[in-house]
Design a protein around this motif. Structure first.
Motif, short mmCIF file in Angstrom:
data_model
loop_
_atom_site.label_atom_id
_atom_site.label_comp_id
_atom_site.label_asym_id
_atom_site.label_seq_id
_atom_site.Cartn_x
_atom_site.Cartn_y
_atom_site.Cartn_z
N ARG A 11 -49.80 -39.93 75.54
CA ARG A 11 -48.60 -40.71 75.15
C ARG A 11 -47.52 -40.68 76.61
O ARG A 11 -47.24 -39.73 76.86
CB ARG A 11 -47.80 -40.29 74.20
CG ARG A 11 -46.63 -41.06 73.73
CD ARG A 11 -46.07 -40.69 72.56
NE ARG A 11 -44.82 -41.04 71.83
CZ ARG A 11 -44.53 -41.77 70.79
NH1 ARG A 11 -45.46 -42.11 70.16
NH2 ARG A 11 -43.39 -42.31 70.68
N PRO A 68 -39.95 -42.08 73.68
CA PRO A 68 -39.38 -41.00 72.65
C PRO A 68 -40.09 -40.66 71.26
O PRO A 68 -40.78 -41.58 70.65
CB PRO A 68 -37.70 -41.59 72.43
CG PRO A 68 -38.04 -42.91 72.82
CD PRO A 68 -38.79 -43.18 73.82
N ILE A 106 -39.99 -39.25 67.08
CA ILE A 106 -38.88 -39.37 65.83
C ILE A 106 -39.05 -38.08 65.38
O ILE A 106 -39.87 -37.35 65.39
CB ILE A 106 -39.79 -40.38 64.70
CG1 ILE A 106 -39.62 -41.81 65.12
CG2 ILE A 106 -38.91 -39.89 63.39
CD1 ILE A 106 -40.43 -42.83 64.33
N LYS A 139 -32.42 -39.87 76.65
CA LYS A 139 -31.47 -40.91 75.96
C LYS A 139 -30.29 -40.10 75.30
O LYS A 139 -30.58 -38.90 75.02
CB LYS A 139 -32.41 -41.51 75.01
CG LYS A 139 -32.90 -42.69 75.62
CD LYS A 139 -34.01 -43.44 74.21
CE LYS A 139 -34.90 -44.42 74.50
NZ LYS A 139 -34.56 -45.57 75.09
N SER A 184 -29.62 -41.23 72.65
CA SER A 184 -29.93 -41.47 71.13
C SER A 184 -31.09 -40.61 70.60
O SER A 184 -31.81 -40.19 71.17
CB SER A 184 -30.24 -43.18 70.86
OG SER A 184 -31.43 -43.10 71.78
N ALA A 231 -34.18 -40.86 67.36
CA ALA A 231 -34.65 -41.44 66.01
C ALA A 231 -34.97 -40.40 64.89
O ALA A 231 -35.66 -39.42 65.55
CB ALA A 231 -35.83 -42.00 66.58
N PRO A 269 -44.74 -37.89 66.04
CA PRO A 269 -45.01 -39.10 66.25
C PRO A 269 -46.49 -39.53 65.26
O PRO A 269 -47.05 -38.55 65.04
CB PRO A 269 -45.49 -39.39 67.78
CG PRO A 269 -45.93 -38.00 68.20
CD PRO A 269 -45.21 -37.10 67.37
N SER A 270 -47.08 -40.63 65.49
CA SER A 270 -48.59 -40.62 64.61
C SER A 270 -49.60 -39.75 65.09
O SER A 270 -49.55 -39.75 66.39
CB SER A 270 -48.78 -42.27 64.43
OG SER A 270 -48.73 -42.92 65.74
N ILE A 298 -37.84 -49.00 61.82
CA ILE A 298 -37.00 -48.28 62.65
C ILE A 298 -35.57 -49.21 62.56
O ILE A 298 -35.95 -50.34 62.87
CB ILE A 298 -37.54 -47.90 63.80
CG1 ILE A 298 -38.72 -47.37 63.88
CG2 ILE A 298 -36.40 -47.14 64.81
CD1 ILE A 298 -39.28 -46.81 65.18
N LEU A 339 -35.70 -52.21 65.14
CA LEU A 339 -36.57 -52.06 66.04
C LEU A 339 -38.17 -52.13 65.90
O LEU A 339 -38.83 -52.43 66.84
CB LEU A 339 -36.23 -50.72 66.78
CG LEU A 339 -34.83 -50.42 67.03
CD1 LEU A 339 -34.79 -48.86 67.67
CD2 LEU A 339 -34.29 -51.50 68.04
N ARG A 340 -38.39 -51.94 64.54
CA ARG A 340 -39.60 -51.90 63.98
C ARG A 340 -39.94 -52.34 62.46
O ARG A 340 -39.00 -51.77 61.79
CB ARG A 340 -40.41 -50.58 64.28
CG ARG A 340 -42.14 -50.49 64.03
CD ARG A 340 -42.62 -49.05 64.39
NE ARG A 340 -42.21 -48.00 63.51
CZ ARG A 340 -42.66 -46.65 63.94
NH1 ARG A 340 -43.44 -46.64 65.02
NH2 ARG A 340 -42.34 -45.84 62.86
N SER A 378 -38.72 -49.71 71.84
CA SER A 378 -39.51 -48.80 70.93
C SER A 378 -40.95 -48.79 71.50
O SER A 378 -41.33 -50.09 71.50
CB SER A 378 -39.34 -49.01 69.58
OG SER A 378 -38.29 -48.19 68.81
N PRO A 379 -41.74 -47.90 71.73
CA PRO A 379 -42.82 -48.11 72.11
C PRO A 379 -43.86 -48.73 70.79
O PRO A 379 -44.75 -49.26 71.26
CB PRO A 379 -43.50 -46.68 72.40
CG PRO A 379 -42.31 -45.82 72.63
CD PRO A 379 -41.21 -46.60 71.88
N GLY A 380 -43.46 -48.54 69.68
CA GLY A 380 -44.00 -49.10 68.40
C GLY A 380 -44.07 -50.59 68.50
O GLY A 380 -44.54 -51.38 68.22
P1 AMP Z 1 -44.61 -43.12 66.41
O1 AMP Z 1 -44.09 -42.07 65.91
O2 AMP Z 1 -45.75 -43.00 67.44
O3 AMP Z 1 -45.15 -44.30 65.52
O4 AMP Z 1 -43.51 -43.81 67.39
C1 AMP Z 1 -42.15 -43.33 67.16
C2 AMP Z 1 -41.48 -44.75 67.15
O5 AMP Z 1 -39.76 -44.14 67.47
C3 AMP Z 1 -41.40 -45.35 68.65
O6 AMP Z 1 -41.64 -46.72 68.51
C4 AMP Z 1 -40.28 -44.87 69.48
O7 AMP Z 1 -40.00 -45.74 70.41
C5 AMP Z 1 -39.06 -45.11 68.31
N1 AMP Z 1 -38.16 -44.24 69.05
C6 AMP Z 1 -38.23 -42.88 69.14
N2 AMP Z 1 -36.65 -42.41 69.49
C7 AMP Z 1 -36.15 -43.64 69.73
C8 AMP Z 1 -35.03 -44.05 70.32
N3 AMP Z 1 -34.09 -42.96 70.71
N4 AMP Z 1 -34.45 -45.07 70.40
C9 AMP Z 1 -35.21 -46.06 70.16
N5 AMP Z 1 -36.67 -45.92 69.46
C10 AMP Z 1 -36.98 -44.76 69.51
#
Ligand code: AMP
Ligand code: MG
Length: 310
Positions: free
Chosen positions: A50, A55, A57, A108, A110, A112, A135-136, A176, A186-187, A215-217
């Motif tokens: 990754r 970032p 969660i 950041k 912030s 999640a 993450p997943s 999100i 965001l998602r 968000s990378p998602g």
């Molecule tokens: P995943 O757990 O792999 O499905 O991805 C975690 C998701 O949470 C991703 O889309 C991250 O970008 C999003 N995410 C985590 N931290 C933040 C943050 N501080 N601001 C925005 N999105 C976040």
């Protein structure tokens, strides 16, 4: 599925040693590590391949532990009361004295955060002295895992342990919502936007046309089975897997039903499992019938569009 205490303790044992483990949640399985440890969380990025800038969660068991790391606000409290524990992630302001590793936030301001509903993972979180970055549990951009077997399929012996918690109930990642300033989706995911709007008395919409990816998602390629996907198809080609949401009169061995009666919640639950099964059967391509863009259908279409850009 019944809670297995000895397996939960085994999971804790590895986590306390700063190892990564697979954990069940109601959305998808997570690849978890101590969110306060730089060493532990860096293993997540390595295993998943990754990008460091994405970032993670962080998963908590209750408000008390969350408040050590985040500033909360009224919108958060309203949504927390209605949906937590459950498939919703909040982006909040991180406290200056938070112990969360910089790895998790990509420096950041912030963070999640989420309160998973799965009983085994809730139990685990209560035993730990730290929250879990998770993450997943899949290689970046690939299909998310919804069972212990899926996680093993992704990582094999590269991870020490996967806590078995049965099939993920929701089967799709969390919704999100950023609660810093004006709320923003965001998602799309396990909680429908219409339900969030009811609680917040807002008219939020998901805007996936934004250029900047927060968000990378939201990344363009994601959730990919690694073969071409055609969407909104009425008739599949020979030798193509055909994903359907409503029972057809004729039948074919290439048909894969997410639901037989257009139940979109059921379809969401079956999405990743079905994509993984089709991939395993070595089909060269996938066709998907039109899925209504409402409720969970919106989240399913979002994932399929990203998966189709393989
Ligand atoms: P995943 O757990 O792999 O499905 O991805 C975690 C998701 O949470 C991703 O889309 C991250 O970008 C999003 N995410 C985590 N931290 C933040 C943050 N501080 N601001 C925005 N999105 C976040
Ligand atoms: Mg993911």
């Amino acid at each position: 599925m019944k809670i297995n205490l000895s397996n939960i303790k085994k999971t804790k044992f590895y986590l306390d040693k700063n190892e990564c483990v697979g954990i069940p949640t109601e959305t998808v399985y997570g690849l978890a590590a101590n969110a306060y440890s730089r060493n532990a969380t860096s293993k997540i990025f390595k295993l998943k391949k990754r990008p460091k800038k994405n970032p993670l969660i962080v998963h908590y068991c209750d408000l008390k532990t969350l408040k050590k790391d985040c500033e909360i606000n009224n919108n958060f409290i309203r949504l927390y009361k209605k949906f937590c524990p459950g498939p919703i992630t909040f982006v909040l302001k991180i406290k200056n004295n938070s112990k969360i590793s910089n790895n998790v936030t990509n420096k950041k301001k912030s963070l999640a955060i989420r309160f998973p509903r799965h009983p085994s993972t809730r139990h685990l979180l209560k035993l730990l002295k730290y929250p879990l970055a998770a993450p997943s549990a899949n290689i970046s951009t690939k299909i998310s895992p919804v069972s212990k077997e899926d996680v093993i399929d992704e990582f094999g012996k590269k991870i020490k342990f996967v806590l078995n918690g049965g099939r993920s109930n929701v089967g799709l990642e969390s919704t999100i919502i950023s609660l810093i300033g004006r709320p923003k989706i965001l998602r799309l995911g396990g909680v429908e936007i219409s339900k969030i709007n009811k609680v917040l008395k807002t008219k939020l919409k998901f805007n996936n046309k934004k250029k900047k990816i927060i968000s990378p998602g939201q990344g363009r390629i994601h959730y990919s089975p690694g073969i071409p996907i055609r969407l909104n198809v009425e008739k599949s080609k020979i030798d193509e897997a055909f994903i359907l949401i409503k029972k057809r009169k004729n039948s074919d061995k290439n048909f894969y039903y997410l639901s037989k009666n257009k139940n979109l919640k059921e379809a969401a639950k079956n999405l990743y499992k079905t994509l993984r099964m089709i991939k395993r059967k070595k089909f060269k391509s996938i066709a998907v019938e039109k899925i209504p863009n409402i409720g969970f259908g919106e989240a399913i279409n979002d994932r399929l569009i990203r998966a189709s850009k393989f």
